[in-house]
Write an enzyme that holds these catalytic residues in place. Structure first.
Site, PDB file in Angstrom:
ATOM      1  N   LYS A  24       2.556  -2.098  16.810  1.00  0.00           N
ATOM      2  CA  LYS A  24       3.809  -1.714  15.673  1.00  0.00           C
ATOM      3  C   LYS A  24       3.468  -0.373  15.257  1.00  0.00           C
ATOM      4  O   LYS A  24       4.632   0.196  15.126  1.00  0.00           O
ATOM      5  CB  LYS A  24       3.667  -2.852  14.405  1.00  0.00           C
ATOM      6  CG  LYS A  24       4.661  -2.730  13.532  1.00  0.00           C
ATOM      7  CD  LYS A  24       4.794  -3.790  12.539  1.00  0.00           C
ATOM      8  CE  LYS A  24       5.881  -3.617  11.526  1.00  0.00           C
ATOM      9  NZ  LYS A  24       5.717  -4.648  10.372  1.00  0.00           N
ATOM     10  N   GLN A  25       2.199  -0.167  14.769  1.00  0.00           N
ATOM     11  CA  GLN A  25       2.043   1.077  14.361  1.00  0.00           C
ATOM     12  C   GLN A  25       0.577   1.127  14.802  1.00  0.00           C
ATOM     13  O   GLN A  25      -0.190   0.543  14.283  1.00  0.00           O
ATOM     14  CB  GLN A  25       2.381   1.595  12.853  1.00  0.00           C
ATOM     15  CG  GLN A  25       1.717   0.448  12.089  1.00  0.00           C
ATOM     16  CD  GLN A  25       2.114   0.518  10.394  1.00  0.00           C
ATOM     17  OE1 GLN A  25       2.883  -0.342  10.129  1.00  0.00           O
ATOM     18  NE2 GLN A  25       1.989   1.568   9.773  1.00  0.00           N
ATOM     19  N   GLU A  37       0.431  -4.615  12.442  1.00  0.00           N
ATOM     20  CA  GLU A  37       0.409  -6.140  12.029  1.00  0.00           C
ATOM     21  C   GLU A  37       0.562  -6.884  13.667  1.00  0.00           C
ATOM     22  O   GLU A  37       0.675  -8.103  13.612  1.00  0.00           O
ATOM     23  CB  GLU A  37       1.541  -6.420  11.195  1.00  0.00           C
ATOM     24  CG  GLU A  37       1.220  -5.849   9.878  1.00  0.00           C
ATOM     25  CD  GLU A  37       2.536  -6.005   8.888  1.00  0.00           C
ATOM     26  OE1 GLU A  37       3.514  -6.729   9.410  1.00  0.00           O
ATOM     27  OE2 GLU A  37       2.182  -5.247   7.772  1.00  0.00           O
ATOM     28  N   TRP A  94       0.700  -1.382   0.045  1.00  0.00           N
ATOM     29  CA  TRP A  94       0.116   0.002  -0.045  1.00  0.00           C
ATOM     30  C   TRP A  94       0.874   1.264  -0.022  1.00  0.00           C
ATOM     31  O   TRP A  94       0.480   2.177  -0.028  1.00  0.00           O
ATOM     32  CB  TRP A  94      -0.977  -0.039   1.012  1.00  0.00           C
ATOM     33  CG  TRP A  94      -0.231   0.507   2.471  1.00  0.00           C
ATOM     34  CD1 TRP A  94       0.991  -0.433   2.970  1.00  0.00           C
ATOM     35  CD2 TRP A  94      -0.801   0.825   3.862  1.00  0.00           C
ATOM     36  NE1 TRP A  94       1.379   0.000   4.214  1.00  0.00           N
ATOM     37  CE2 TRP A  94       0.241   0.722   4.881  1.00  0.00           C
ATOM     38  CE3 TRP A  94      -1.901   1.545   4.024  1.00  0.00           C
ATOM     39  CZ2 TRP A  94       0.252   1.271   5.987  1.00  0.00           C
ATOM     40  CZ3 TRP A  94      -1.981   2.088   5.231  1.00  0.00           C
ATOM     41  CH2 TRP A  94      -1.145   2.099   5.998  1.00  0.00           C
ATOM     42  N   ASP A  95       2.108   1.079  -0.274  1.00  0.00           N
ATOM     43  CA  ASP A  95       3.063   2.248  -0.080  1.00  0.00           C
ATOM     44  C   ASP A  95       2.531   3.315  -1.176  1.00  0.00           C
ATOM     45  O   ASP A  95       3.321   4.484  -0.716  1.00  0.00           O
ATOM     46  CB  ASP A  95       4.454   1.634  -0.174  1.00  0.00           C
ATOM     47  CG  ASP A  95       4.940   0.719   0.946  1.00  0.00           C
ATOM     48  OD1 ASP A  95       4.285  -0.151   0.914  1.00  0.00           O
ATOM     49  OD2 ASP A  95       5.725   0.958   1.783  1.00  0.00           O
TER      50      ASP A  95
END
Length: 820
Positions: free
Chosen positions: A612-613, A492, A353-354
């Site tokens: 993680k984020q 994640e 998705w970057d």
């Protein structure tokens, strides 16, 4: 320190992998890592070459499960070139370093011109001293050409010198340690074609399953007469050139290479095309001149500068690597943007998705490239529709990882190197990738006004993604709300609730909120189409009034969980345990891969409020404050004042920044509330690849989303640029550390827009010769700027203040600002 040069003094085998990734040269069609031409893949060096869109699939057994993997293929190595005195050993920088014979070593990457230079002094075992100067380019002018120029000086001897130039097809995919036990031999190799005498070398190969044919041709010339001998093996074609050298008299070897594949257009047979191209190519200096001119044009369209040299140097490095991965040459290739660039084999070269972090910069400077990346997604709509249907849903379900044809490429097991265990991998449940694609379509339309793209392609993507999420949502009669179950957000570290047997989370806030926003924008896109286009698209998609009503209902009644006055990351997050951050930091130091640490201990991050984020914080990155407020109010959530401040304060200490994108998002959102802290996080993000902050990941490929995201943060956050409603909106928020920020922009066909932000001033100029005026919004002001005029207004402490005025601009028709 130059803002245009990345330089390394001295030779350090421990950091060669990092240097090779950061010194990659490319042109959007192919790229080659910055390994020395004499190097082979040996655990220190990895001279990989990658061609955009060239994937191959091999079967494998992973963790006891039969599967296959599509890899971006490591192509034949065009670099090999080495030398020796006639009775000496071949030049090898590693051996010379180990034996203290490497007298000096310097490597420079010239970002302005795209030239990699290496200066070496070395002594062979017989005591003879060589001086070496090498320059390398991958042509940004001709997407099929690369060139290497090597000048050798015998400092203290005369006699025979032997030079070996080759093309090496005996390569495999082995650039990522954790993949090395998997099949990586993606090339079938043909016998080299000997042209005889001084004619070019030709090497042909093809990929095993995808049957892409590859051809490389190399022409090697010397400035003194040379006796040539062909040296060939299956998959390897070389020439030995014997010359006589005189003490302190330079000998220059020029190697020009052409690269073609069967995917190229206007090519009958790629081998003949490679031979024709390399035969007709000019010398190194001519190729360098055209290449430099091409980079000059690119940098003119990338004007962005801040008044801090080191920050500017890294920003230039990030722009450089973005444009080497996707350039104007990429437009006709039907390729996506790999998350790790064309710089290595991490993530197997897959597309994630970057582009959510990459497209904003491209859209305001290279809208044709941004459009091409969106077309990659449009062409894979059939695969996304098949995936949705296989899951029992309507619409389009885009894969978390994509490669050649748009099928799901996400692995179903992954290895934890700490524990040595293969574990189930549920990241394919990150359905939000489709939302990011639809979001990118709408943002592209807002910035470019490209109604033709929206009508022909964009609206179809948006409607099919909206259809999938409207169908995925379950109606809960007890709450009169729609629920989206069994998905993962960007974080994640959470893929299930504790004690639940099945993977996936319910009502991930990022997914639910963005789904509502996308559904509403999809309906907006449909309404914007001319009536005949709207009718045709609705008929083709079998879009009924009943389904549109479903869209509207889901967009008005989707559930968003809250707790403690903040949005919950997902339903059930409030019941998770708090994590002992201090104890784990004291024990492990770096805990960015907390998931691996906990699994090795027999634990799981699913039990804890540890991310993680943080998904929820992504909402403040993807949507403007007004957009997020509008979605929540449309859903009937009265969230009260200061939601952003409360949410940031809650989630930041519960996040370990296991992703390079996490700190980027934190720098963005903190810029609205704490400029000093945001600046420090921005600097950390800026340096993450340069210093390999994640300990070994950058040598496997740069983090292109984070690289582009840092540049975009300067552009859209610090300069405060947004595009909607046919107007360029400005709301600068310069951090205290920045005295001046200057940008050049393209907005809806206008090229000559120059923006200057200082702590005390904002200025917008439209160059003479523009076809029409531009409209900007600044605070409560709506301003029209005519060609040849500028507008400026005071700032106080980098924030808007009243008192703007229009003046004649001093930028004449032929003048351009110098880029950063």
């Amino acid at each position: 320190m130059s803002r245009w040069v990345l330089a390394y003094d001295g030779y350090d085998p421990e950091t060669e992998g990092l240097r090779e990734a950061l010194c990659t040269l490319g042109n959007g069609c192919f790229a080659t890592r910055g390994a020395g031409p004499e190097s082979t893949a040996d655990g220190v060096h990895y001279p990989g070459t990658y061609i955009a869109g060239c994937y191959d699939r091999l079967p494998a057994e992973i963790g006891g499960r039969r599967t296959d993997n599509a890899d971006l293929v490591n192509m034949p190595n065009w670099l090999p070139l080495t030398f020796r005195a006639d009775d000496g050993e071949w030049f090898d920088a590693d051996a010379a370093h180990r034996e203290d014979r490497l007298l000096s070593y310097r490597q420079e990457l010239d970002l302005r011109r795209g030239v990699l230079t290496r200066l070496v002094r070395v002594r062979d075992r017989a005591g003879r001293t060589f001086r070496l100067a090498q320059r390398r380019i991958v042509s940004m002018d001709d997407p099929h050409l690369a060139a290497l120029e090597t000048t050798i000086v015998a400092e203290d001897w005369s006699g025979p010198l032997r030079i070996r130039s080759a093309l090496d097809g005996r390569v495999v995919n082995a650039g990522v340690e954790r993949y090395r036990n998997l099949p990586g031999d993606h090339l079938t190799r043909a016998e080299p074609t000997s042209q005889g005498g001084p004619e070019p070398l030709l090497l042909r190969a093809s990929t095993v399953s995808s049957q892409i044919r590859i051809a490389m041709a190399a022409r090697t010339r010397t400035t003194v007469p040379a006796h040539r001998t062909d040296v060939a093996d299956r998959g390897w074609a070389g020439q030995d050139l014997a010359v006589d050298v005189q003490e302190n008299a330079p000998v220059t070897v020029e190697k020009v290479v052409a690269v073609f594949t069967s995917r190229d257009r206007a090519v009958e047979e790629c081998g003949e095309a490679a031979l024709a191209a390399v035969t007709g190519a000019g010398g190194f200096d001519a190729l360098l001149g055209a290449h430099t001119l091409a980079w000059t044009r690119l940098w003119r369209r990338c004007q962005l500068s801040v008044d801090q040299v080191e920050v500017q140097r890294v920003l230039n490095l990030h722009i450089f690597h973005l444009l080497q991965t996707v350039s104007e040459h990429s437009v006709d290739l039907d390729v996506g943007v790999p998350a790790r660039g064309l710089h290595g084999e991490a993530y197997r070269g897959h597309v994630f998705w970057d582009e959510l972090f990459i497209l904003p910069f491209l859209t305001l400077r290279f809208p044709e490239i941004a459009r091409a990346l969106l077309m990659y997604r449009w062409r894979r709509l059939p695969a996304a529709r098949r995936a949705a249907a296989a899951a029992g849903h309507r619409g389009a379900m885009y894969p978390w990882q994509s490669a050649a044809d748009g099928r799901e490429e996400t692995q179903r097991v992954h290895l934890n190197p700490r524990s040595g265990r293969w574990l189930p991998d549920h990241t394919h449940l990150q359905r939000h990738v489709g939302l990011a694609i639809a979001h990118n379509v709408w943002r592209f339309y807002e910035a470019t006004g490209d109604a033709e793209f929206l009508a022909e392609y964009g609206a179809e993507i948006m409607l099919e993604v909206a259809r999938f999420f409207a169908d995925l949502a379950d109606y809960d009669r007890s709450t009169d709300r729609y629920r989206i179950r069994g998905v993962m957000g960007p974080d994640e570290y959470h893929d299930a609730l504790p004690g639940r047997d099945t993977p996936g989370l319910d009502d991930n806030a990022y997914t639910n909120v963005l789904a509502v926003w996308v559904i509403r924008r999809a309906l907006d896109a449909l309404a914007l189409l001319p009536e005949d286009r709207r009718t045709e698209l609705s008929e083709r998609l079998a879009l009924t009034r009943e389904e549109i009503t479903r869209f509207e209902d889901v967009a008005a009644k989707t559930h968003v969980p809250f707790h403690d006055g903040v949005i919950s990351q997902f339903d059930g997050y409030a019941d998770l345990e708090e994590f002992d951050w201090d104890r784990y930091r004291e024990r492990y130091g770096d805990i960015r891969r907390l998931d691996r640490i906990l699994e090795a201990e027999g634990e799981t991050p699913n039990r804890y409020k540890a991310s993680k984020q943080a998904d929820v914080l992504m909402l403040f990155y993807v949507l403007s404050p007004d957009e997020l407020d509008d979605v929540l109010r449309h859903l009937g959530y009265d969230h009260g004042p200061a939601l952003a401040a409360r949410t940031i304060a809650y989630y930041l200490p519960r996040t370990c920044d296991g992703s390079t994108l996490s700190s980027l998002v934190h720098a963005w959102i903190l810029a609205h509330t704490d400029g000093d802290e945001a600046w420090e996080i921005f600097l950390d993000t800026l340096r993450s690849d340069l210093t390999d902050a994640q300990h070994g990941t950058t040598p496997e490929g740069v983090h292109l989303g984070a690289m582009a995201g840092t540049v975009d943060l300067v552009q859209r956050c610090y300069a405060g640029i947004s595009t909607h409603g046919g107007t360029l909106h400005l709301a600068p928020r310069l951090p205290p550390a920045v005295g001046e920020l200057r940008l050049g922009l393209r907005y809806r066909g206008h090229w000559g827009i120059d923006l200057t932000c200082r702590q005390d001033l904002i200025r917008v100029a439209l160059r003479p010769g523009a076809a029409s005026p531009i409209h900007i919004t600044y605070g409560a002001e709506d301003i029209e700027i005519q060609p040849g005029t500028s507008w400026q207004s005071p700032l106080r402490d980098g924030r808007p203040a009243a008192g703007g005025r229009l003046t004649e601009t001093d930028l004449g028709p032929g003048r351009t600002e110098r880029p950063g």
